[in-house]
Design an enzyme around this catalytic site. Sequence first.
Site, PDB file in Angstrom:
ATOM      1  N   SER A 271       0.851  -1.199   0.000  1.00  0.00           N
ATOM      2  CA  SER A 271       0.000   0.000   0.000  1.00  0.00           C
ATOM      3  C   SER A 271       0.878   1.236   0.000  1.00  0.00           C
ATOM      4  CB  SER A 271      -0.905   0.017   1.236  1.00  0.00           C
ATOM      5  OG  SER A 271      -1.591   1.255   1.341  1.00  0.00           O
TER       6      SER A 271
ATOM      7  N   TYR B  68      -1.889  -0.184  10.265  1.00  0.00           N
ATOM      8  CA  TYR B  68      -2.019  -0.799   8.949  1.00  0.00           C
ATOM      9  C   TYR B  68      -0.863  -0.357   8.051  1.00  0.00           C
ATOM     10  CZ  TYR B  68      -4.014  -1.691   4.282  1.00  0.00           C
ATOM     11  OH  TYR B  68      -4.218  -2.108   2.994  1.00  0.00           O
TER      12      TYR B  68
END
Length: 249
Positions: free
Chosen positions: A144, A158
Amino acid sequence: MRRNVTVITGGSRGIGAATARLLGAEGHHLVVGYRRDRDAADRVVADVVAAGGRAVACAVDIADEDAVDRLFEVASERLGPVTGLVNNAAITSRLGPLADSDTSDLRSVVEVGVIGYLLCARRAVRAMSTSRGGGGGVIVNVSSAAATLGSPGEYVHYAASKAAVDAMTVGLAKEVAAEGIRVNAVAPGTVHTEIHASSGDPDRATRVATRIPLGRAGQPEEIAHAISWFLSPGATYASGAVLRVAGGN
């Protein structure tokens, strides 16, 4: 010619589902790993079969070593020797600052997004390594843009898990290059998927579009094409790369 047998985790929705459909159309035989939604996984399988491919759905908690072993056993038993892994499954928690997060959420995100990725990659290497009797293959980790942006105020934990994925990608690529395995990562930016709803903000992808240089969030299919390229003959000299597909962010 050896056929492509690819395992996709988190394959029932979002980027995983789009990738499964694309790879199926390109001739891959697929194991569609899913955690809970069997109906969604079956729909992906049906789409692949309708396009002329072969696919099977398999329930898996990638943080569970035995479940990961079973996932790869299903692949080899039903479809043949595994040639590829798309390490895609991930979870997040409700958006908010780290100070307000629950310990259980921190553990869950890391268990799936780091331990789960490591378990799947380890199992893929054991299946594909030429030094272990395999025929080589490709691992694509879905990272990501959060790994470098940090996601302050939303999900720092995250983002940290995705930074670990990037480090794993670089290190493992060097470790297994001589064993016929290429390892790369795709780092999406904000994409229209269900993960935003599970974070408590279903409209987040639209809401943050003004922060993205291209002026919009991405679509799962746009990320799927990047993943597919790493698995293709056109990417045979790419290993240890983290490809950012984030609209300019």
